[in-house]
Scaffold this motif. Sequence first.
Motif: not given
Length: 132
Positions: A48-52, A54-58, A91-95, A106-110
Amino acid sequence: MLKTFMTILITGLLACTLSSCEANDETIKLISAEPSGYKINLYSHPDDQEQANDYMSALLNWKTAQEDDGFLSFKETTLSSEDINISADQLPALVIYKDGELIQSISGNNSDPSEIKSTLDNTVALSNNKNS
């Protein structure tokens, strides 16, 4: 007859126990970089990469905003959910770690990509002379 019943019962309980352990152990996708004493890990569900997104874009925006983004490289691997201290619903989570110590997460979809990038800008102080 009782012995056969007990054998079947024990076998069934053992099978249920083993299958529940396997159900909790899922594969997690890890995108990581290690610039200048930091360790940046992005954990996500591989199916489910759609969840991540925003993180990938950032992460990509943050990388390209660096003076020399060529020294900052990200690696993609997978690992078991049992190898991390993050539950599947986080998940997703940036650590972010500095010298092995957790300094930010930072964690979560939103999560907003601009907030994620801002967190990276404010947390990670890069020295361009070290390779990742």
